[in-house]
Scaffold this active site. Structure first.
Site, PDB file in Angstrom:
ATOM      1  N   MET A   1     100.235 -15.574 -23.122  1.00 30.59           N
ATOM      2  CA  MET A   1      99.216 -16.293 -23.864  1.00 30.59           C
ATOM      3  C   MET A   1      97.884 -16.287 -23.134  1.00 30.59           C
ATOM      4  O   MET A   1      97.273 -17.318 -22.948  1.00 30.59           O
ATOM      5  CB  MET A   1      99.678 -17.718 -24.130  1.00 30.59           C
ATOM      6  N   PRO A   2      97.420 -15.130 -22.710  1.00 29.65           N
ATOM      7  CA  PRO A   2      96.142 -15.124 -22.000  1.00 29.65           C
ATOM      8  C   PRO A   2      94.944 -15.308 -22.915  1.00 29.65           C
ATOM      9  O   PRO A   2      94.983 -14.981 -24.097  1.00 29.65           O
ATOM     10  CB  PRO A   2      96.118 -13.752 -21.342  1.00 29.65           C
TER      11      PRO A   2
END
Length: 134
Positions: A1-2
């Site tokens: 989930m960058p």
């Protein structure tokens, strides 16, 4: 989930910025264990006095950075191994060289990691670490 923040000097076309965005996302998917639908980016173009960088400090193979310098800051939700990070860095500069045509010397990446509870993706709810894709 960058979440990625990309900073570069002003003057690039929308096609250039799209190629930069696409290459970054593809490298994250290919080498950083990021799902295809997980794409969050902020791309900011700056005046030359707003993006200050040393053209020579720890530059790749001693080649100075040019006005095409790109600083990529990635905030990731979990730690990755050094091997995964190295594979990502190499894949990223490979893809950026293909399109939009960036030199490896002009790409700088900084990765920071956070805990799952540091994220709320919507609704004011703390992320519990479980990805839910429809």
């Amino acid at each position: 989930m960058p979440m990625s923040r990309v900073s570069l000097l002003k003057g690039k076309s929308s096609a250039y910025l799209q190629a930069l965005s696409d290459a970054l996302h593809q490298a994250l998917v290919d080498a950083y264990e990021v799902p295809l639908k997980d794409r969050f980016q902020i791309i900011q173009q700056h005046e030359d006095y707003e993006l200050v960088f040393d053209r020579d400090y720890l530059s790749h193979q001693g080649q100075p950075r040019s006005d095409d310098f790109v600083l990529i800051q990635i905030t990731a939700g979990r730690q990755r191994s050094a091997a995964i990070k190295q594979a990502f860095y190499l894949r990223l500069v490979e893809l950026l060289a293909q399109s939009p045509g960036l030199r490896a010397e002009d790409v700088m990446v900084i990765i920071n990691t956070t805990a799952a509870e540091d994220w709320s993706f919507s609704g004011g709810v703390i992320y519990d670490g479980v990805a839910r894709y429809e």
